[in-house]
Design a protein around this motif. Structure first.
Motif, PDB file in Angstrom:
ATOM      1  N   GLU A 113       0.838  -1.187   0.000  1.00 27.36           N
ATOM      2  CA  GLU A 113       0.000   0.000   0.000  1.00 27.36           C
ATOM      3  C   GLU A 113       0.876   1.240   0.000  1.00 27.36           C
ATOM      4  N   LEU A 114       0.691   2.082  -1.004  1.00 24.98           N
ATOM      5  CA  LEU A 114       1.407   3.348  -1.091  1.00 24.98           C
ATOM      6  C   LEU A 114       0.806   4.327  -0.098  1.00 24.98           C
ATOM      7  N   VAL A 115       1.638   4.850   0.812  1.00 25.52           N
ATOM      8  CA  VAL A 115       1.099   5.707   1.865  1.00 25.52           C
ATOM      9  C   VAL A 115       1.620   7.139   1.826  1.00 25.52           C
ATOM     10  N   ALA A 116       2.720   7.417   1.127  1.00 24.05           N
ATOM     11  CA  ALA A 116       3.248   8.781   1.177  1.00 24.05           C
ATOM     12  C   ALA A 116       4.161   9.078  -0.003  1.00 24.05           C
ATOM     13  N   ASP A 117       4.073  10.313  -0.490  1.00 26.60           N
ATOM     14  CA  ASP A 117       5.008  10.879  -1.465  1.00 26.60           C
ATOM     15  C   ASP A 117       5.939  11.842  -0.736  1.00 26.60           C
ATOM     16  N   HIS A 118       7.208  11.841  -1.124  1.00 25.48           N
ATOM     17  CA  HIS A 118       8.141  12.805  -0.551  1.00 25.48           C
ATOM     18  C   HIS A 118       9.070  13.315  -1.643  1.00 25.48           C
ATOM     19  N   PRO A 119       9.004  14.618  -1.953  1.00 25.47           N
ATOM     20  CA  PRO A 119       9.902  15.158  -2.976  1.00 25.47           C
ATOM     21  C   PRO A 119      11.341  15.110  -2.501  1.00 25.47           C
ATOM     22  N   ALA A 120      12.253  14.870  -3.434  1.00 29.26           N
ATOM     23  CA  ALA A 120      13.676  14.793  -3.108  1.00 29.26           C
ATOM     24  C   ALA A 120      14.451  15.604  -4.132  1.00 29.26           C
ATOM     25  N   TYR A 121      15.385  16.403  -3.633  1.00 28.92           N
ATOM     26  CA  TYR A 121      16.219  17.184  -4.548  1.00 28.92           C
ATOM     27  C   TYR A 121      17.013  16.226  -5.426  1.00 28.92           C
ATOM     28  N   PRO A 122      17.027  16.443  -6.743  1.00 27.47           N
ATOM     29  CA  PRO A 122      17.698  15.491  -7.653  1.00 27.47           C
ATOM     30  C   PRO A 122      19.193  15.381  -7.367  1.00 27.47           C
ATOM     31  N   GLU A 123      19.804  14.196  -7.506  1.00 28.71           N
ATOM     32  CA  GLU A 123      19.098  12.974  -7.770  1.00 28.71           C
ATOM     33  C   GLU A 123      19.572  11.930  -6.785  1.00 28.71           C
ATOM     34  N   PRO A 124      18.787  11.639  -5.751  1.00 27.08           N
ATOM     35  CA  PRO A 124      19.180  10.526  -4.876  1.00 27.08           C
ATOM     36  C   PRO A 124      19.157   9.225  -5.666  1.00 27.08           C
ATOM     37  N   HIS A 125      20.141   8.380  -5.448  1.00 27.54           N
ATOM     38  CA  HIS A 125      20.269   7.189  -6.277  1.00 27.54           C
ATOM     39  C   HIS A 125      19.830   5.930  -5.550  1.00 27.54           C
ATOM     40  N   ASP A 126      20.244   5.776  -4.306  1.00 25.55           N
ATOM     41  CA  ASP A 126      19.961   4.553  -3.562  1.00 25.55           C
ATOM     42  C   ASP A 126      19.901   4.912  -2.084  1.00 25.55           C
ATOM     43  N   CYS A 127      19.443   3.958  -1.267  1.00 26.18           N
ATOM     44  CA  CYS A 127      19.385   4.190   0.177  1.00 26.18           C
ATOM     45  C   CYS A 127      19.561   2.856   0.897  1.00 26.18           C
ATOM     46  N   VAL A 128      19.809   2.936   2.185  1.00 28.43           N
ATOM     47  CA  VAL A 128      19.959   1.756   3.022  1.00 28.43           C
ATOM     48  C   VAL A 128      19.475   2.129   4.414  1.00 28.43           C
ATOM     49  N   PHE A 129      18.945   1.142   5.166  1.00 30.05           N
ATOM     50  CA  PHE A 129      18.305   1.423   6.445  1.00 30.05           C
ATOM     51  C   PHE A 129      18.939   0.623   7.573  1.00 30.05           C
ATOM     52  N   ALA A 130      18.934   1.218   8.763  1.00 30.89           N
ATOM     53  CA  ALA A 130      19.384   0.519   9.966  1.00 30.89           C
ATOM     54  C   ALA A 130      18.479   0.898  11.122  1.00 30.89           C
ATOM     55  N   HIS A 131      18.137  -0.080  11.942  1.00 36.37           N
ATOM     56  CA  HIS A 131      17.322   0.197  13.119  1.00 36.37           C
ATOM     57  C   HIS A 131      18.087   1.136  14.050  1.00 36.37           C
ATOM     58  N   ARG A 132      17.353   2.008  14.715  1.00 37.45           N
ATOM     59  CA  ARG A 132      17.991   3.017  15.563  1.00 37.45           C
ATOM     60  C   ARG A 132      18.816   2.391  16.678  1.00 37.45           C
ATOM     61  N   ASP A 133      18.473   1.177  17.110  1.00 32.64           N
ATOM     62  CA  ASP A 133      19.239   0.523  18.177  1.00 32.64           C
ATOM     63  C   ASP A 133      20.638   0.120  17.724  1.00 32.64           C
ATOM     64  N   LYS A 134      20.866   0.105  16.388  1.00 30.06           N
ATOM     65  CA  LYS A 134      22.176  -0.306  15.873  1.00 30.06           C
ATOM     66  C   LYS A 134      23.120   0.874  15.649  1.00 30.06           C
ATOM     67  N   ILE A 135      22.613   2.078  15.828  1.00 26.52           N
ATOM     68  CA  ILE A 135      23.431   3.272  15.646  1.00 26.52           C
ATOM     69  C   ILE A 135      23.612   3.953  16.999  1.00 26.52           C
ATOM     70  N   ASP A 136      24.862   4.142  17.394  1.00 28.71           N
ATOM     71  CA  ASP A 136      25.162   4.787  18.673  1.00 28.71           C
ATOM     72  C   ASP A 136      25.848   6.118  18.395  1.00 28.71           C
ATOM     73  N   ALA A 137      25.046   7.100  18.027  1.00 26.11           N
ATOM     74  CA  ALA A 137      25.582   8.412  17.677  1.00 26.11           C
ATOM     75  C   ALA A 137      25.821   9.241  18.927  1.00 26.11           C
ATOM     76  N   LYS A 138      27.025   9.771  19.057  1.00 23.03           N
ATOM     77  CA  LYS A 138      27.335  10.625  20.196  1.00 23.03           C
ATOM     78  C   LYS A 138      26.732  12.012  19.990  1.00 23.03           C
ATOM     79  N   LYS A 139      26.286  12.606  21.070  1.00 25.00           N
ATOM     80  CA  LYS A 139      25.658  13.923  21.009  1.00 25.00           C
ATOM     81  C   LYS A 139      26.642  15.045  21.330  1.00 25.00           C
TER      82      LYS A 139
END
Length: 655
Positions: free
Chosen positions: A508-534
């Motif tokens: 089911e298509l739920v959302a459109d999001h405009p993107a400045y040209p031209e994003p080519h690819d993407c990859v995802f990671a669960h937030r628990d796997k990223i430990d970003a320091k503040k």
């Protein structure tokens, strides 16, 4: 030029169609030449069937018909209504709440990475990689400027395929690697601080298109050299395409050094690795090794390459290579002696037709290779590769998914999803059913979802790991046309969020999001796997931390000074400092704040200086104070109620 002098647009179209006809005349084989297992391309409309010539011509016309694509389900199947229903699964994230997943988008020719929250699709930040960035000072501070200079000193890059580092086949949150197709580079992004910390300008390669890590433990970062060129490319054989070659490269993920390369026949495209650490599978086109579109599209098959990584390592250890510009280059061409024994270093698998992508499924059993100019996806049995003498015997299935298949992703529940560029759809299909079905069968297709328009890459959550999530899928569409407010002739791309759920027919298509040209690819990671320091830890960087008592000016030479200065809310450590005309000024700034999100900027506009200093970070910039006068320094990040009053003066005395 007057209106009367301009060419009629219809004449331009007719000229292009004639050129395309000339190309296709060389592509279409005689009926007896078509392989028995290749289906005739059909639009499934009564009385209408397209042969290969018409199929390819239809692909060329897709851009002109894009506004209609996706508005009707011309290939059957489950198809959506072409827009968000408004009643679909919730993807909104309430104010103050966090997304569940990080999404890392390549920025294309902007050179940057974009970080997007999933499922909200909110853009969280941008990470400069192959580009300069005046907001953060990337490319202007001494360290980042040196990084770009040593990484080739180019002014731009074409950021394409982001890949996350892995441990045991799952994302470990340490690094992200991404390639520069334009200039043959690979960069590493530190996910502790979300900043680029290494760029390798790979020798001997003009363009690196595909990029991946060698699973399961990121032993190498692997890259496909797309453009064939002489080796070395030093002026020899400039007009002798027979002497050109394409290269496959391995880069050390820790040192970011180029370790070895393999030369092959044809043009390499996308690459992915198996899950066992042995095989890397690369799609390829131009088996004809031509230099024009007519020649490149002549053959009915192109050769996918399966690189046997341990066999290549053994060849390097044995000294079976030539060294070119300091890099061991192993001969992996078809005629190479290294491909004549019982264990060839590269296996060539004939695959229809100009295959564009390779994605390896979560369990590592199959590599999925979309035909681009064939309506099929070829499934390569990775476990059989080492057993069969004829690599074509490792083909386990070839379902017919639709027109213009480009990329495939997975939900971890036995389903594959393939983007259909010409159909402007995503096809969901059953992997095991495709293995059991006849070649060219549509039976494995479960449903299709219309998208807007002409999708390239698609990615489901953590689909490239061994444990996909299976709830959301993002489709990166090349065209948006009528989906958003008009913004002039250069329109945004359209990244669409699709809920894929757990059921059989559940897209089911739920959302459109405009993107400045031209994003080519993407990859995802669960937030628990990223430990970003503040807040920065000074132990993590090489710059000398400046204490408040250290603020001052030190003359380091007859015409050089080192200015040390802290920043804190409303204050620079030096209300003013004096240098001499002609001095080389090294300005080092430490933000002594330890509160997250309190960033201070340092701007000296007349000297083209503007950089950010996050809490506990230290940055250095070097410039020549060549004009006497008074130069105000101001903070560029709104940091307090007295932000406007946060000033310092650089006084440049005449020589």
């Amino acid at each position: 030029m007057s209106t009367d002098e301009r060419r009629d647009p219809n004449d331009v179209i007719e000229e292009y169609e004639q050129r395309l006809d000339d190309v296709l005349a060389e592509v279409e084989p005689a009926p007896d030449d078509r392989t028995a297992d290749e289906p005739v391309v059909s639009l499934d409309l009564p009385g209408l069937s397209l042969n290969r010539r018409d199929f390819m011509k239809a692909g060329a016309a897709a851009g002109a018909m894009g506004a209609l694509a996706g508005c009707s389900n011309i290939t059957g199947g489950g198809g959506g209504d072409g827009g968000a229903s408004g009643s679909g699964p919730g993807h909104k994230v309430a104010p103050g709440e966090h997304d569940e997943y990080y999404g890392f988008w390549s920025g294309g020719h902007s050179g940057e990475l974009r970080v997007v929250g999933i499922p909200s699709m909110r853009e969280l930040t941008r990470i400069p990689v192959f580009n300069t960035d005046c907001a953060t000072g990337y490319g202007y501070t001494d360290g980042s400027k040196e990084l770009l200079e040593e990484g080739g000193d180019y002014t731009w890059g074409d950021n394409h395929h982001p890949n996350l580092s892995e441990t045991d086949g799952d994302y470990d949150g340490e690094f992200l690697f991404v390639n520069d197709k334009a200039n043959g580079r690979i960069a590493r992004v530190n996910l502790t601080y979300f900043e680029t910390d290494a760029i390798t300008d790979v020798p001997n390669m003009q363009a690196i298109h595909g990029c991946c890590v060698l699973s399961p433990d990121t032993k190498y970062v692997l890259g496909n050299g797309e453009f064939r060129a002489p080796l070395p490319n030093d002026g020899r054989d400039v007009d002798n395409p027979d002497a050109y070659t394409s290269l496959f490269v391995a880069v050390d993920p820790e040192s970011m050094e180029t370790l070895w390369q393999v030369k092959v026949d044809g043009n390499l495209d996308i690459v992915d690795s198996g899950k066992e650490g042995r095989w890397a599978i690369a799609s390829a086109y131009n088996s004809e090794e031509a230099t024009s579109i007519t020649g490149m599209t002549k053959n009915d098959r192109d050769d996918v390459k399966a690189f046997d990584i341990p066999a290549i390592e053994q060849a390097v250890e044995n000294g079976d290579y030539e060294e070119v510009n300091g890099v061991p280059v192993v001969d992996g061409t078809k005629e190479s002696s290294l491909n004549q024994g019982d264990r060839p270093i590269v296996k060539y698998i004939p695959t229809p037709k100009s295959p564009h992508c390779v994605e390896v499924g979560p369990n590592g059993d199959y590599a999925f290779i979309a035909g681009k100019l064939s309506p099929t996806v070829t499934m390569l049995d990775i476990n059989a590769l080492s057993e069969v003498s004829d690599p074509s015997e490792a083909v386990a299935g070839r379902p017919r998914v639709g027109l213009g298949p480009l990329h495939t992703t997975f939900d971890g529940n036995g389903h594959a999803y393939t983007s259909l560029f010409i159909d402007s759809q995503v096809a969901k299909w059953d992997i095991q059913a495709a293995v059991e079905a006849e070649t060219g069968s549509e039976d494995p297709i479960i449903e299709k979802q219309d998208v807007h328009y002409n999708p390239g890459h698609i990615q489901a959550l953590e689909a490239m790991s061994t444990d996909p999530d299976g709830e959301w899928l993002v489709c990166l569409n090349k065209l948006s046309k009528d989906r958003f407010l008009p913004v002039g002739p250069t329109m945004p791309d359209n990244d669409q969020l699709i809920h894929i759920g757990q059921g059989e027919k559940s897209m089911e298509l739920v959302a459109d999001h405009p993107a400045y040209p031209e994003p080519h690819d993407c990859v995802f990671a669960h937030r628990d796997k990223i430990d970003a320091k503040k807040v920065y830890d000074p132990a993590d960087y090489e710059e000398t931390y400046i204490e408040e008592a250290d603020s001052g000016v030190e003359r380091t030479g007859e015409n050089s000074v080192h200015v040390k200065m802290i920043t804190k809310r409303s204050e620079f450590g030096l209300p003013d400092f004096t240098v001499q005309e002609g001095d080389e000024v090294t300005l080092t700034t430490t933000n002594i704040e330890s509160v997250q999100d309190i960033v201070h900027g340092v701007a000296i506009p007349q000297y083209d200086i503007n950089y950010a200093v996050p809490p506990q970070d230290t940055e250095t910039v070097t410039f020549t104070a060549d004009e006497p006068g008074v130069y105000w320094i101001y903070c560029t990040f709104f940091c307090s109620a007295l932000h406007l009053e946060m000033r310092s003066r650089m006084l440049v005395e005449p020589a």
